[in-house]
Design a protein around this motif. Structure first.
Motif, PDB file in Angstrom:
ATOM      1  N   LEU A 189       0.826  -1.205   0.000  1.00  0.00           N
ATOM      2  CA  LEU A 189       0.000   0.000   0.000  1.00  0.00           C
ATOM      3  C   LEU A 189       0.865   1.262   0.000  1.00  0.00           C
ATOM      4  O   LEU A 189       0.630   2.191  -0.791  1.00  0.00           O
ATOM      5  CB  LEU A 189      -0.915  -0.012   1.221  1.00  0.00           C
ATOM      6  CG  LEU A 189      -1.896   1.151   1.353  1.00  0.00           C
ATOM      7  CD1 LEU A 189      -2.792   1.232   0.122  1.00  0.00           C
ATOM      8  CD2 LEU A 189      -2.738   1.019   2.616  1.00  0.00           C
ATOM      9  N   LEU A 190       1.876   1.314   0.869  1.00  0.00           N
ATOM     10  CA  LEU A 190       2.733   2.502   0.955  1.00  0.00           C
ATOM     11  C   LEU A 190       3.516   2.722  -0.336  1.00  0.00           C
ATOM     12  O   LEU A 190       3.691   3.853  -0.777  1.00  0.00           O
ATOM     13  CB  LEU A 190       3.690   2.366   2.137  1.00  0.00           C
ATOM     14  CG  LEU A 190       3.039   2.265   3.531  1.00  0.00           C
ATOM     15  CD1 LEU A 190       4.099   2.165   4.607  1.00  0.00           C
ATOM     16  CD2 LEU A 190       2.127   3.445   3.785  1.00  0.00           C
ATOM     17  N   GLN A 191       3.978   1.635  -0.941  1.00  0.00           N
ATOM     18  CA  GLN A 191       4.708   1.748  -2.196  1.00  0.00           C
ATOM     19  C   GLN A 191       3.816   2.319  -3.299  1.00  0.00           C
ATOM     20  O   GLN A 191       4.236   3.168  -4.086  1.00  0.00           O
ATOM     21  CB  GLN A 191       5.239   0.369  -2.622  1.00  0.00           C
ATOM     22  CG  GLN A 191       6.071   0.382  -3.897  1.00  0.00           C
ATOM     23  CD  GLN A 191       7.342   1.209  -3.757  1.00  0.00           C
ATOM     24  OE1 GLN A 191       7.954   1.258  -2.693  1.00  0.00           O
ATOM     25  NE2 GLN A 191       7.754   1.861  -4.838  1.00  0.00           N
ATOM     26  N   GLU A 192       2.561   1.861  -3.318  1.00  0.00           N
ATOM     27  CA  GLU A 192       1.624   2.346  -4.348  1.00  0.00           C
ATOM     28  C   GLU A 192       1.260   3.805  -4.094  1.00  0.00           C
ATOM     29  O   GLU A 192       1.057   4.576  -5.049  1.00  0.00           O
ATOM     30  CB  GLU A 192       0.365   1.470  -4.342  1.00  0.00           C
ATOM     31  CG  GLU A 192      -0.477   1.589  -5.598  1.00  0.00           C
ATOM     32  CD  GLU A 192       0.211   1.040  -6.831  1.00  0.00           C
ATOM     33  OE1 GLU A 192      -0.173   1.444  -7.957  1.00  0.00           O
ATOM     34  OE2 GLU A 192       1.129   0.209  -6.685  1.00  0.00           O
ATOM     35  N   ILE A 200      -5.901   9.050  -0.786  1.00  0.00           N
ATOM     36  CA  ILE A 200      -6.925   8.291  -0.068  1.00  0.00           C
ATOM     37  C   ILE A 200      -6.711   6.802  -0.345  1.00  0.00           C
ATOM     38  O   ILE A 200      -6.523   6.390  -1.494  1.00  0.00           O
ATOM     39  CB  ILE A 200      -8.355   8.691  -0.486  1.00  0.00           C
ATOM     40  CG1 ILE A 200      -8.628  10.147  -0.113  1.00  0.00           C
ATOM     41  CG2 ILE A 200      -9.385   7.778   0.178  1.00  0.00           C
ATOM     42  CD1 ILE A 200     -10.004  10.630  -0.544  1.00  0.00           C
ATOM     43  N   ALA A 201      -6.737   6.009   0.723  1.00  0.00           N
ATOM     44  CA  ALA A 201      -6.604   4.553   0.597  1.00  0.00           C
ATOM     45  C   ALA A 201      -7.777   3.889   1.297  1.00  0.00           C
ATOM     46  O   ALA A 201      -8.092   4.232   2.444  1.00  0.00           O
ATOM     47  CB  ALA A 201      -5.288   4.081   1.210  1.00  0.00           C
ATOM     48  N   ALA A 224      -2.221   3.945  10.537  1.00  0.00           N
ATOM     49  CA  ALA A 224      -1.215   4.889  11.025  1.00  0.00           C
ATOM     50  C   ALA A 224      -0.086   5.073  10.014  1.00  0.00           C
ATOM     51  O   ALA A 224       0.368   6.201   9.764  1.00  0.00           O
ATOM     52  CB  ALA A 224      -0.658   4.405  12.363  1.00  0.00           C
ATOM     53  N   ALA A 225       0.379   3.970   9.431  1.00  0.00           N
ATOM     54  CA  ALA A 225       1.455   4.046   8.436  1.00  0.00           C
ATOM     55  C   ALA A 225       1.004   4.819   7.209  1.00  0.00           C
ATOM     56  O   ALA A 225       1.765   5.603   6.629  1.00  0.00           O
ATOM     57  CB  ALA A 225       1.896   2.634   8.043  1.00  0.00           C
ATOM     58  N   THR A 226      -0.255   4.630   6.810  1.00  0.00           N
ATOM     59  CA  THR A 226      -0.799   5.340   5.648  1.00  0.00           C
ATOM     60  C   THR A 226      -0.852   6.836   5.900  1.00  0.00           C
ATOM     61  O   THR A 226      -0.508   7.652   5.037  1.00  0.00           O
ATOM     62  CB  THR A 226      -2.212   4.813   5.325  1.00  0.00           C
ATOM     63  OG1 THR A 226      -2.158   3.406   5.107  1.00  0.00           O
ATOM     64  CG2 THR A 226      -2.774   5.491   4.089  1.00  0.00           C
ATOM     65  N   ARG A 227      -1.269   7.220   7.102  1.00  0.00           N
ATOM     66  CA  ARG A 227      -1.360   8.640   7.445  1.00  0.00           C
ATOM     67  C   ARG A 227       0.015   9.296   7.484  1.00  0.00           C
ATOM     68  O   ARG A 227       0.167  10.476   7.135  1.00  0.00           O
ATOM     69  CB  ARG A 227      -2.069   8.804   8.793  1.00  0.00           C
ATOM     70  CG  ARG A 227      -3.575   8.537   8.701  1.00  0.00           C
ATOM     71  CD  ARG A 227      -4.229   8.584  10.062  1.00  0.00           C
ATOM     72  NE  ARG A 227      -5.682   8.469   9.947  1.00  0.00           N
ATOM     73  CZ  ARG A 227      -6.507   8.335  10.990  1.00  0.00           C
ATOM     74  NH1 ARG A 227      -5.993   8.288  12.223  1.00  0.00           N
ATOM     75  NH2 ARG A 227      -7.797   8.249  10.800  1.00  0.00           N
TER      76      ARG A 227
END
Length: 286
Positions: A189-192, A200-201, A224-227
């Protein structure tokens, strides 16, 4: 093993190979779809040559001796290869057992003294039984490696990140979410997010069979990692039974946007991006 018996087996090495090949080829469980007869003969010839050479050792019970390394290495390589090719434990075990049958058959033909035959046959049985154990242990290790690799591949396939709109990513999660899989989910997800610049994910958990405190913690970590990457995260697929479980466990998801369905999450994402989707009456015809 007596010197005469060792020389006897060396002398009849070709005969042993032929008997062993006949035993293997006549086995109803022979997997000709996994290995050709030529490859089977090549493996058998390589192993029998190394084995007969080491049967001259006085201490046949110490297979950890340096003289046995070539035999163990060849046998281990065959076991690993068969594990990767899809052979069953029984089929791999028969490979060694049919060799033992061939060795014993030659001894019975060539040794007329009953006491000597019994003593030498007992030694052969011990050696081959120990080799069978080594083969089985190596085969299991090879099969475990295959399973772990397949599990990793399935995890990669089952966590696809989909670009559903410009600036919006969706990641449908199917199956149990454990620590190792959470790491894969976050990395993908973070790479994308970095590659697409999405803000927004959507994590859709409608395919997750159950949510407990551990799964919830994994989801919170992912959010949390996404934010931290500057993107907002929405969790969709909150079924009634999952909502009840979350409340019952006292899990706090109040600071996370949750929606009942992926469609609802996508609609909310549109509002965040101030996008409007309209239905038109006209349909373009080709």
């Amino acid at each position: 093993m007596s010197l005469n018996t060792s020389k006897l087996l060396q002398k009849h090495k070709k005969n042993i190979l032929e008997i062993w090949m006949n035993n293997q080829l006549s086995d109803d469980g022979l997997r000709e779809d996994l290995i050709s007869n030529d490859d089977l003969r090549s493996q058998s010839e390589e192993l029998i040559s190394a084995l007969v050479k080491n049967l001259t050792s006085d201490d046949l019970t110490d297979l950890e001796a340096e003289s046995w390394y070539p035999v163990i290495e060849i046998l281990g390589g065959i076991a690993i290869t068969r594990a990767r090719q899809g052979f069953s434990p029984r089929e791999t075990g028969r490979f060694v057992n049919t060799l033992k049958e061939a060795l014993l058959e030659v001894l019975q033909r060539e040794i007329s003294d009953g006491k000597q035959l019994f003593a030498e046959s007992l030694k052969i049985n011990r050696v081959m039984d120990n080799l069978s154990i080594i083969t089985f242990e190596t085969f299991i290790k090879g099969r475990e490696e295959v399973i772990l690799r397949q599990t990793d591949e399935i995890s990669e396939i089952s966590t696809p990140v989909i670009r559903v709109w410009d600036g919006i990513l969706a990641l449908p999660i199917i199956g149990t979410l454990d620590s190792s899989r959470t790491q894969i989910v976050m990395e993908n997800l973070l790479q994308e997010i970095v590659e697409t610049g999405s803000i927004i994910a959507i994590l859709d958990i409608s395919g997750v069979p159950a949510v407990d405190s551990l799964v919830a913690q994994h989801l919170i970590k992912t959010v949390a990692a996404t934010r931290l990457m500057g993107a907002e995260c929405i969790i969709s697929g909150i079924r009634p039974e999952i909502a009840q479980t979350v409340v019952h466990l006292g899990i706090d998801l109040s600071n996370i946007i949750t929606k009942a369905s992926l469609a609802s999450a996508l609609s909310h994402a549109f509002r965040i991006l101030k996008l409007e989707v309209r239905k038109t009456n006209s349909i373009n015809k080709l």
